[in-house]
Design an enzyme around this catalytic site. Structure first.
Site, PDB file in Angstrom:
ATOM      1  N   THR A  68       0.862  -1.180   0.000  1.00 58.33           N
ATOM      2  CA  THR A  68       0.000   0.000   0.000  1.00 58.33           C
ATOM      3  C   THR A  68       0.900   1.231   0.000  1.00 58.33           C
ATOM      4  OG1 THR A  68      -0.155   0.082   2.401  1.00 58.33           O
ATOM      5  CG2 THR A  68      -1.774  -1.278   1.274  1.00 58.33           C
ATOM      6  N   LYS A  72       3.760   1.356  -3.585  1.00 52.61           N
ATOM      7  CA  LYS A  72       3.230   0.717  -4.800  1.00 52.61           C
ATOM      8  C   LYS A  72       4.114   0.913  -6.035  1.00 52.61           C
ATOM      9  CE  LYS A  72      -1.653   0.639  -3.553  1.00 52.61           C
ATOM     10  NZ  LYS A  72      -3.031   0.854  -4.002  1.00 52.61           N
ATOM     11  N   ASP A 108      -6.005  -3.930  -8.007  1.00 54.52           N
ATOM     12  CA  ASP A 108      -7.014  -2.884  -7.761  1.00 54.52           C
ATOM     13  C   ASP A 108      -8.028  -2.810  -8.906  1.00 54.52           C
ATOM     14  OD1 ASP A 108      -6.183  -1.911  -5.301  1.00 54.52           O
ATOM     15  OD2 ASP A 108      -4.828  -0.418  -6.160  1.00 54.52           O
ATOM     16  N   GLY A 131     -11.317  11.254 -11.287  1.00 52.90           N
ATOM     17  CA  GLY A 131     -10.058  11.039 -10.574  1.00 52.90           C
ATOM     18  C   GLY A 131      -8.982  10.516 -11.517  1.00 52.90           C
ATOM     19  N   GLY A 134      -3.950   6.797  -8.047  1.00 53.99           N
ATOM     20  CA  GLY A 134      -3.612   5.384  -8.172  1.00 53.99           C
ATOM     21  C   GLY A 134      -4.811   4.500  -8.482  1.00 53.99           C
ATOM     22  N   ARG A 160      -2.281  15.431 -14.100  1.00 51.78           N
ATOM     23  CA  ARG A 160      -2.494  13.999 -13.840  1.00 51.78           C
ATOM     24  C   ARG A 160      -3.554  13.419 -14.773  1.00 51.78           C
ATOM     25  NH1 ARG A 160      -3.334  12.810  -7.474  1.00 51.78           N
ATOM     26  NH2 ARG A 160      -2.147  10.885  -7.513  1.00 51.78           N
TER      27      ARG A 160
HETATM   28  P1  NDP Z   1      -4.583   9.270  -4.790  1.00 49.46           P
HETATM   29  O1  NDP Z   1      -4.150  10.194  -3.710  1.00 49.46           O
HETATM   30  O2  NDP Z   1      -3.583   8.634  -5.689  1.00 49.46           O
HETATM   31  O3  NDP Z   1      -5.626  10.062  -5.747  1.00 49.46           O
HETATM   32  C1  NDP Z   1      -6.680  10.824  -5.218  1.00 49.46           C
HETATM   33  C2  NDP Z   1      -7.575  11.319  -6.349  1.00 49.46           C
HETATM   34  O4  NDP Z   1      -8.692  12.023  -5.780  1.00 49.46           O
HETATM   35  C3  NDP Z   1      -6.869  12.331  -7.284  1.00 49.46           C
HETATM   36  O5  NDP Z   1      -7.392  12.164  -8.590  1.00 49.46           O
HETATM   37  C4  NDP Z   1      -7.299  13.665  -6.695  1.00 49.46           C
HETATM   38  O6  NDP Z   1      -7.274  14.723  -7.636  1.00 49.46           O
HETATM   39  C5  NDP Z   1      -8.730  13.356  -6.310  1.00 49.46           C
HETATM   40  N1  NDP Z   1      -9.268  14.250  -5.287  1.00 49.46           N
HETATM   41  C6  NDP Z   1      -8.990  14.237  -3.959  1.00 49.46           C
HETATM   42  N2  NDP Z   1      -9.694  15.205  -3.334  1.00 49.46           N
HETATM   43  C7  NDP Z   1     -10.415  15.845  -4.297  1.00 49.46           C
HETATM   44  C8  NDP Z   1     -11.334  16.932  -4.282  1.00 49.46           C
HETATM   45  N3  NDP Z   1     -11.667  17.551  -3.145  1.00 49.46           N
HETATM   46  N4  NDP Z   1     -11.907  17.323  -5.453  1.00 49.46           N
HETATM   47  C9  NDP Z   1     -11.591  16.688  -6.614  1.00 49.46           C
HETATM   48  N5  NDP Z   1     -10.719  15.643  -6.695  1.00 49.46           N
HETATM   49  C10 NDP Z   1     -10.144  15.238  -5.548  1.00 49.46           C
HETATM   50  O7  NDP Z   1      -5.468   8.178  -4.071  1.00 49.46           O
HETATM   51  P2  NDP Z   1      -5.855   6.715  -4.623  1.00 49.46           P
HETATM   52  O8  NDP Z   1      -6.231   6.828  -6.046  1.00 49.46           O
HETATM   53  O9  NDP Z   1      -4.820   5.733  -4.221  1.00 49.46           O
HETATM   54  O10 NDP Z   1      -7.153   6.381  -3.744  1.00 49.46           O
HETATM   55  C11 NDP Z   1      -8.393   7.035  -4.001  1.00 49.46           C
HETATM   56  C12 NDP Z   1      -9.460   6.382  -3.140  1.00 49.46           C
HETATM   57  O11 NDP Z   1      -9.667   5.054  -3.598  1.00 49.46           O
HETATM   58  C13 NDP Z   1      -9.094   6.292  -1.659  1.00 49.46           C
HETATM   59  O12 NDP Z   1     -10.188   6.757  -0.907  1.00 49.46           O
HETATM   60  C14 NDP Z   1      -8.878   4.804  -1.426  1.00 49.46           C
HETATM   61  O13 NDP Z   1      -9.283   4.403  -0.121  1.00 49.46           O
HETATM   62  C15 NDP Z   1      -9.814   4.206  -2.472  1.00 49.46           C
HETATM   63  N6  NDP Z   1      -9.416   2.860  -2.873  1.00 49.46           N
HETATM   64  C16 NDP Z   1     -10.348   1.861  -2.770  1.00 49.46           C
HETATM   65  C17 NDP Z   1     -10.043   0.584  -3.126  1.00 49.46           C
HETATM   66  C18 NDP Z   1     -11.077  -0.481  -3.007  1.00 49.46           C
HETATM   67  O14 NDP Z   1     -10.729  -1.664  -3.148  1.00 49.46           O
HETATM   68  N7  NDP Z   1     -12.342  -0.148  -2.787  1.00 49.46           N
HETATM   69  C19 NDP Z   1      -8.696   0.216  -3.651  1.00 49.46           C
HETATM   70  C20 NDP Z   1      -7.798   1.350  -3.769  1.00 49.46           C
HETATM   71  C21 NDP Z   1      -8.160   2.614  -3.376  1.00 49.46           C
HETATM   72  P3  NDP Z   1      -5.921  15.584  -7.906  1.00 49.46           P
HETATM   73  O15 NDP Z   1      -5.098  14.767  -8.874  1.00 49.46           O
HETATM   74  O16 NDP Z   1      -6.427  16.851  -8.514  1.00 49.46           O
HETATM   75  O17 NDP Z   1      -5.264  15.778  -6.575  1.00 49.46           O
END
Ligand code: NDP
Length: 283
Positions: A68, A72, A108, A131, A134, A160
């Site tokens: 995690t 990764k 994932d 989004g 990751g 991104r």
């Molecule tokens: P990252 O930090 O890599 O990415 C976060 C994403 O959310 C980015 O695209 C970011 O945009 C966007 N974001 C965050 N806050 C905002 C906001 N206020 N407004 C708009 N966009 C926003 O995280 P991960 O991709 O690793 O994880 C994302 C979610 O997925 C987590 O909550 C995690 O728990 C969940 N997850 C669930 C899994 C499952 O099996 N159900 C497996 C893996 C993850 P920007 O690029 O602009 O910052």
């Protein structure tokens, strides 16, 4: 298979921090249900110790593991082989020891696609992915590999979003475009599946994903990656408009199912795993 018939093996999860791990609870329940005397260890490993930790995995003959945040991407340099998906994503969340080689994969996106397949096939469908982190990257690559016809990436930070759309077009060979996220995003009429792959809603049952919810139509499938809490505002709004919805617990369970099969060769019981997760999360 009885417990005494199964050789004990160890699978681990490495991250930092790793306080509380629903995956450990879920996988250990599945080991018991399958009659396997295996263990799943959660290990806190700081980035500067990752190389030594992987050496330890080899030395102690662990069967595999999950990775995690923040490992990764950095774990890749210490592995022997990668799956196609992990190579395209540039991220590994699951490793498996095959003879003396450590093979990296990314479950994932596969977990998401498996969850989606309970309601529809990705083949020939048009997706909107909110989004570009990751989770979004893993999901979009796997959707492309599974025959999606079009993927629109909507992300707050353009760099991104554009980078992910380019990866999908150039390497995964699926038609993809980046769409800026300004105000409430309105979903195009011809969209089949809308996915929240941002972290909005994590640990906050009232957080609102900025979407023009009236642009959702009943024929659309709407999915969220957020698993805690699983009933998000995003899914509630979609359900109110007649959409079929998929919560993040399904993705997490299926990711576990896929990892379990990779390590053990045995198909676990997904219902045991979902129940374990619900118990752990006190749902
Ligand atoms: P990252 O930090 O890599 O990415 C976060 C994403 O959310 C980015 O695209 C970011 O945009 C966007 N974001 C965050 N806050 C905002 C906001 N206020 N407004 C708009 N966009 C926003 O995280 P991960 O991709 O690793 O994880 C994302 C979610 O997925 C987590 O909550 C995690 O728990 C969940 N997850 C669930 C899994 C499952 O099996 N159900 C497996 C893996 C993850 P920007 O690029 O602009 O910052």
């Amino acid at each position: 298979m009885s417990t005494s018939d199964s050789l004990q093996e160890i699978v681990c999860c490495m991250g930092q921090p790793v306080a509380g791990n629903p995956t450990q609870f879920m996988i250990e329940r599945a080991f018991v249900a399958a009659g396997l005397d295996w263990r799943y260890l959660t290990l806190e490993v700081p980035p500067e110790n990752l190389e030594d930790a992987i050496r330890g995995v080899r030395a102690m003959g662990f069967k595999g593991g999950n990775f995690t945040i923040p490992h990764k991407v950095s774990v890749i340099q210490y592995l022997d082989e990668l799956s196609e998906a992990a190579e395209l994503m540039g991220a590994v969340n699951c490793i498996n020891r095959v003879d003396d080689k450590l093979v990296g994969d990314n479950t994932d996106g596969k977990g998401f696609v498996q969850s989606l397949s309970s309601v529809t096939s990705p083949e020939g469908k048009k997706f909107v992915v909110l989004g570009a982190g990751g989770a979004a990257r893993a999901i979009a690559v796997e959707l492309g590999l599974s025959g999606a016809s079009e993927i629109t990436i909507v992300n707050r930070s353009p760099e991104r979003g554009q980078e992910l759309a380019a990866l999908l077009n150039e390497r995964v060979k699926v038609s993809a475009k980046y769409s800026p996220w300004e105000g409430d995003y309105a979903v195009d009429e011809g969209t089949d599946v809308v996915i929240n792959a941002t972290s909005i809603g994590l640990g906050n049952a009232t957080a609102r994903v900025p979407l023009a919810y009236d642009s959702l139509q009943a024929a659309m499938v709407v999915a969220d990656v957020i698993f805690n809490p699983p009933q998000t505002v995003f899914l509630t709004e979609a359900g109110n408009r007649g959409c079929r919805t998929l919560d993040g617990l399904g993705m997490l369970v299926n990711q576990g199912v896929i990892g379990f099969k990779i390590w053990t060769g045995v198909d676990p019981d997904p219902s045991v795993m979902r129940e374990a997760l619900e118990e752990y999360l006190e749902l």
